[in-house]
Design a protein around this motif. Structure first.
Motif, short mmCIF file in Angstrom:
data_model
loop_
_atom_site.label_atom_id
_atom_site.label_comp_id
_atom_site.label_asym_id
_atom_site.label_seq_id
_atom_site.Cartn_x
_atom_site.Cartn_y
_atom_site.Cartn_z
N SER A 148 0.81 -1.22 0.00
CA SER A 148 0.00 0.00 0.00
C SER A 148 0.84 1.27 0.00
O SER A 148 0.30 2.37 -0.02
N GLY A 149 2.18 1.15 0.03
CA GLY A 149 3.03 2.33 0.03
C GLY A 149 3.35 2.85 1.40
O GLY A 149 3.82 3.99 1.54
N TYR A 150 3.14 2.05 2.45
CA TYR A 150 3.43 2.46 3.82
C TYR A 150 4.84 2.02 4.19
O TYR A 150 5.22 0.86 3.94
N LEU A 151 5.62 2.91 4.78
CA LEU A 151 6.98 2.57 5.19
C LEU A 151 6.95 1.58 6.35
O LEU A 151 6.36 1.85 7.39
N ILE A 152 7.60 0.44 6.15
CA ILE A 152 7.60 -0.60 7.18
C ILE A 152 9.01 -0.94 7.65
O ILE A 152 9.18 -1.74 8.58
N GLY A 153 10.04 -0.38 7.03
CA GLY A 153 11.40 -0.69 7.45
C GLY A 153 12.43 0.23 6.82
O GLY A 153 12.18 0.85 5.79
N VAL A 154 13.59 0.33 7.47
CA VAL A 154 14.71 1.09 6.95
C VAL A 154 15.98 0.31 7.25
O VAL A 154 16.09 -0.36 8.29
N SER A 155 16.93 0.34 6.35
CA SER A 155 18.20 -0.35 6.56
C SER A 155 19.34 0.55 6.09
O SER A 155 19.15 1.41 5.23
N ILE A 156 20.52 0.32 6.67
CA ILE A 156 21.69 1.12 6.31
C ILE A 156 22.91 0.21 6.30
O ILE A 156 23.07 -0.65 7.17
N VAL A 157 23.75 0.38 5.30
CA VAL A 157 25.04 -0.30 5.23
C VAL A 157 26.08 0.72 4.79
O VAL A 157 25.76 1.71 4.14
N THR A 158 27.32 0.48 5.17
CA THR A 158 28.41 1.37 4.77
C THR A 158 29.21 0.72 3.65
O THR A 158 29.20 -0.50 3.49
N LEU A 159 29.88 1.54 2.89
CA LEU A 159 30.67 1.08 1.74
C LEU A 159 32.10 1.59 1.85
O LEU A 159 32.35 2.78 1.60
N PRO A 160 33.09 0.76 2.22
CA PRO A 160 32.94 -0.64 2.65
C PRO A 160 32.39 -0.76 4.06
O PRO A 160 32.30 0.24 4.77
#
Length: 256
Positions: A148-160
């Motif tokens: 439905s377009g509702y935000l349910i999660g967020v994730s973050i990673v670094t490079l490297p």
């Protein structure tokens, strides 16, 4: 006439300088992301971060996410630079293997559905602060939505993403964020065998459309052969029964 030209130029320059100064002053109070909000036709929500030595989250604004709904939701990010104080604190947290956290509010990406859920908490993710430092503030943030377009999660990673104990200069490498932002919506996959079944149905429908006779039942196609055969069998059975009855009477009569 020659003297009046330089004076006119000076007056025009003064007016332009005044106008530019006024515009700059009016924009000083604008939040990060307001310009993108207007240009892209979406709406903005804050992106916050926290990095504390005591590991107790104290979030502050890192930038602004500009979200735009539709069949393929998109997001844009406007970010602040790290101050000298924040750069020093981030390195201190990294030295004790602390955490770097981010958070965004739970919202709908569709503008017309914002009133359905008003600030229903936050979504949080984290990485090791040392990875954030050694990546020179290069990270990748993903926003996960439901159907439905509702935000349910967020994730973050670094490079490297690894921490190797490398030395990083504050003023050179820890000032500007280099972020990749993505919006990930769920993909509705068909069940096992569904595609093959649908393909078979389509092939049969196409074959029947080319040969309309196949749509008829077996009896409808061969009734002109079946009916005479049934009548013949019925008549043969009746004759056998009448002949069998006559033979039995003659035998009984001869025995008296």
């Amino acid at each position: 006439m020659a003297r009046s030209l330089p004076s006119n130029i000076a007056v025009v320059c003064s007016v332009l300088l005044f106008v530019c100064t006024t515009l700059v002053c009016c924009n000083n109070g604008r939040r990060v992301g307001d310009a993108l909000d207007t240009e892209l036709g979406g709406f903005s929500v804050p992106l916050e971060h926290s990095f504390e030595i005591d590991d107790v989250a104290k979030f502050q604004v890192r930038g602004a996410l500009v979200l735009k709904g539709g069949k393929e939701p998109t997001a844009f990010l406007s970010q602040n630079q790290l101050s000298g104080e924040d750069r020093a604190k981030l390195k201190e947290v990294a030295a004790v293997d602390g955490l770097y956290r981010i958070r965004v509010p739970r919202v709908f990406l569709q503008t017309d559905r914002q009133t359905e859920r008003q600030l229903d908490g936050y979504l949080t993710a984290f990485v090791r602060a040392c990875a954030m430092v050694e990546s020179h503030l290069s990270d990748s943030i993903a926003l996960h939505t439901d159907v439905s377009g509702y935000l349910i999660g967020v994730s973050i990673v670094t490079l490297p993403g690894a921490c190797r104990g490398m030395e990083v200069e504050d003023e050179v490498d820890l000032e500007v964020f280099n972020t990749t932002l993505r919006v990930l919506a769920p993909v509705i996959a068909s069940g096992p065998g569904t595609d093959l079944f649908i393909e078979r149905i389509e092939l049969e429908a196409e074959k029947k459309s080319k040969n309309p006779q196949e749509q008829k039942s077996f009896f409808a196609k061969y009734w002109m052969y079946i009916v005479p055969l049934v009548l013949f069998l019925m008549m043969s059975g009746a004759q056998d029964q009448s002949g069998g009855g006559a033979g039995g009477g003659a035998a009984n009569g001869g025995g008296r």
